[in-house]
Design a protein around this motif. Structure first.
Motif, short mmCIF file in Angstrom:
data_model
loop_
_atom_site.label_atom_id
_atom_site.label_comp_id
_atom_site.label_asym_id
_atom_site.label_seq_id
_atom_site.Cartn_x
_atom_site.Cartn_y
_atom_site.Cartn_z
N VAL A 106 -53.56 11.04 -24.62
CA VAL A 106 -52.87 10.21 -23.38
C VAL A 106 -53.72 10.33 -22.12
CG1 VAL A 106 -51.07 10.63 -21.81
CG2 VAL A 106 -50.52 10.62 -24.33
N MET A 140 -56.47 7.62 -22.25
CA MET A 140 -55.77 6.27 -21.77
C MET A 140 -55.71 6.20 -20.23
SD MET A 140 -53.69 5.16 -25.17
CE MET A 140 -52.64 6.67 -25.34
N VAL A 141 -55.06 7.28 -19.82
CA VAL A 141 -54.73 7.28 -18.65
C VAL A 141 -56.02 7.23 -17.51
CG1 VAL A 141 -53.82 8.66 -16.42
CG2 VAL A 141 -52.66 8.37 -18.44
N THR A 183 -57.62 3.61 -17.64
CA THR A 183 -56.68 2.45 -17.21
C THR A 183 -56.76 2.57 -15.59
OG1 THR A 183 -54.89 2.73 -18.75
CG2 THR A 183 -54.49 1.59 -16.91
N LEU A 184 -57.20 3.63 -14.90
CA LEU A 184 -57.28 4.09 -13.48
C LEU A 184 -58.70 3.54 -13.53
CD1 LEU A 184 -55.52 7.28 -13.21
CD2 LEU A 184 -54.65 5.16 -12.58
N GLU A 191 -60.34 1.30 -14.71
CA GLU A 191 -60.56 -0.45 -14.70
C GLU A 191 -60.04 -0.99 -13.41
OE1 GLU A 191 -57.51 -1.98 -17.37
OE2 GLU A 191 -58.66 -1.36 -19.22
N GLY A 203 -60.69 0.73 -10.74
CA GLY A 203 -61.53 1.48 -9.80
C GLY A 203 -60.83 2.65 -9.09
N MET A 204 -59.87 2.95 -9.73
CA MET A 204 -59.02 4.33 -9.00
C MET A 204 -59.30 5.52 -9.88
SD MET A 204 -55.32 2.83 -8.30
CE MET A 204 -54.79 1.89 -9.64
N ASN A 205 -59.87 6.53 -9.33
CA ASN A 205 -60.06 7.85 -10.22
C ASN A 205 -59.38 8.97 -9.34
OD1 ASN A 205 -62.07 6.86 -11.89
ND2 ASN A 205 -63.37 6.56 -10.24
N LEU A 206 -58.53 9.25 -10.07
CA LEU A 206 -57.57 10.32 -9.61
C LEU A 206 -58.19 11.75 -10.04
CD1 LEU A 206 -53.97 9.34 -10.41
CD2 LEU A 206 -55.02 9.01 -8.29
N VAL A 234 -54.23 15.87 -10.47
CA VAL A 234 -53.26 14.96 -10.37
C VAL A 234 -53.00 14.32 -11.66
CG1 VAL A 234 -52.31 12.88 -9.50
CG2 VAL A 234 -53.70 14.35 -7.99
N SER A 272 -51.21 16.78 -13.95
CA SER A 272 -49.61 16.88 -13.67
C SER A 272 -48.82 15.75 -14.03
CB SER A 272 -49.42 17.07 -12.06
OG SER A 272 -49.93 15.83 -11.21
N ILE A 273 -49.35 14.69 -14.03
CA ILE A 273 -48.74 13.46 -14.28
C ILE A 273 -48.61 13.52 -15.88
CG2 ILE A 273 -48.93 11.01 -14.77
CD1 ILE A 273 -50.65 10.64 -12.46
N ILE A 274 -49.45 13.91 -16.81
CA ILE A 274 -49.32 14.15 -17.87
C ILE A 274 -48.30 15.23 -18.45
CG2 ILE A 274 -50.38 14.47 -20.41
CD1 ILE A 274 -53.02 13.42 -19.05
#
Lengths: 222, 203
Positions: free
Chosen positions: A140, A143-144, A147-148, A150, A152-155, A159, A162-164
């Motif tokens: 998971v 994949m998260v 996706t991010l 793609e 250009g978002m890198n958390l 964070v 915590s989402i997972i």
């Protein structure tokens, strides 16, 4: 000695025939229509699409990975974890290429009228990256992050963790650190939007998007 | 030849299932004499014409603009929602020849808060002459004038993902796609540019 050679010859020809069969024209639209959600005309229209995609790089009547990427991203330079998974799932013969049958059968799952169970199955297999029969936390996370990236978002790792955490809290009802097919199914039934990308409305209008099939139709008008 | 003679003489027969009002109108329309033939304004006043055809074709989306459903709780996104947003899982490009920028959905991340996104959208609405409806997580814009396919309407939904991260999805709700794309590139994107998520600098 001669019998040996003849034996090899027939074997060789039969092998060739198998490959040849896979790349030949639309063999039995009625059979495919019976075994998928598509009607015969939709199969024929789908075949037009298949021809377009499969001739992009090598005109051999088969879709290879590059042609698939080209069709999806309009560039063959883009590697995607997800496109790879999708291609693998389409490739039920596991020979690295998609024949029309594989193409049609896989796309049948994405039709708006396809049974939800098929969609649930397919999506589960999609996310089960290592194909172990369950979705692990690591998969998971992978994949998260992908996706991010793609968009250009890198958390930050925090964070994402915590989402997972939140996701597994809800999904992993057996608390074994993995999501199995049953848990996935309950999650999806609670959040139907998770199956959003398992339905392609375009498949309903395919006969109007690819009308040229009318001229090549092999099916008699009854 | 027989056909032309019939046209010249105004010789025709209406099928028996035509209503009498329809019959009367058609007789006046098929008048071979242009001086006595019914005019368009008179057609529009005729009783048959006024019976059931709506004056203006209003789309369902336009009618339901006011019904912004405030009912359900915004769905909090979980990891799988994020994953399903991936381009690799979206097979629709197989069927379209469109380039990526012309997609009907625009999705971006932002540090938020949601109120900031909403106020930005309000500014865009004012500048572009749109009427706006909003809840805490949903915003709808509707153009005041009809475009090529009705009033252009845009719907934006804000999804909380993590305390300092929201995903905003903007899509066309009604109207012509070309107009929508123009709106996105000329008005929407520039206004949202500075609240778009940027990766934190490497520590």
């Amino acid at each position: 000695m001669i019998q040996c050679i003849e034996g090899f010859q027939t074997l060789f020809l039969r092998c060739c025939d198998l490959d040849y069969k896979q790349s030949r024209g639309l063999e039995d639209p009625e059979l495919l229509a019976r075994e998928t959600v598509f009607s015969v005309s939709e199969i024929e229209a789908l075949y037009e699409l298949f021809k377009k995609i499969s001739s992009a790089v090598i005109d051999d009547g088969l879709i290879n990975k590059e042609e698939f990427q080209l069709a999806l991203f309009k560039t063959n330079k883009k590697e995607s974890l997800f496109a790879d998974r999708v291609f693998d799932l389409f490739d039920t013969k596991h020979n690295g290429i998609l024949g029309f049958e594989e193409f049609a059968r896989a796309l049948s799952v994405f039709h708006p009228n396809a049974p939800v169970d098929d969609k649930i199955d397919f999506s589960f297999q999609l996310y089960d990256l290592k194909q172990q029969g369950f979705i692990e936390r690591q998969e998971v996370k992978q994949m998260v992050v992908a996706t991010l990236a793609e968009s250009g978002m890198n958390l930050s790792d925090e964070v994402i963790e915590s989402i997972i955490d939140k996701t597994f809290e809800e999904a992993d009802t057996k608390h074994d650190g993995k999501i199995d097919k049953e848990e996935w199914r309950s999650l999806v039934l609670q959040h139907p939007s998770l199956l959003k990308n398992m339905t392609l409305q375009y498949l309903k209008d395919i006969t109007t998007t690819f009308p040229s099939f009318v001229f090549h139709s092999q099916v008699d008008d009854t | 030849m027989v056909m032309y003679r019939k046209i010249y003489r105004g010789d025709f027969k209406c099928p028996p299932w035509f209503s009498s009002e329809a019959r009367r109108l058609i007789t006046k329309l098929l008048d071979p004499n242009p001086a006595t033939r019914i005019t368009i304004p008179k057609v529009m006043e005729s009783s048959w014409f006024n019976k059931s055809v709506p004056k203006v074709l209003v789309t369902k989306a336009e009618m339901e603009f006011d019904k912004l459903d405030k009912g359900n709780e915004p769905e909090t996104l979980n990891a799988f929602h994020i994953i399903s947003l991936s381009e690799g899982f979206d097979l629709s490009p197989l069927f379209q020849g469109k380039k990526m920028e012309e997609k009907e959905e625009l999705r971006f991340g932002t540090a938020g808060p949601a109120s900031c996104v909403i106020s930005r959208l309000e500014e865009v609405a004012k500048a572009g002459k749109f009427s706006i409806m909003k809840t805490e997580t949903k915003v709808k814009l509707q153009g005041l004038e009809r475009g090529r396919k009705g009033k252009l309407a845009i719907a934006a939904e804000i999804f909380p993902v993590a305390p300092s991260f929201l995903v905003v999805e903007v899509r066309k709700d009604n109207g012509d796609t070309l107009e929508y794309n123009q709106f996105c590139s000329k008005e929407l994107r520039p206004a949202l540019k500075d609240i778009l998520w940027t990766s934190p600098p490497p520590s």
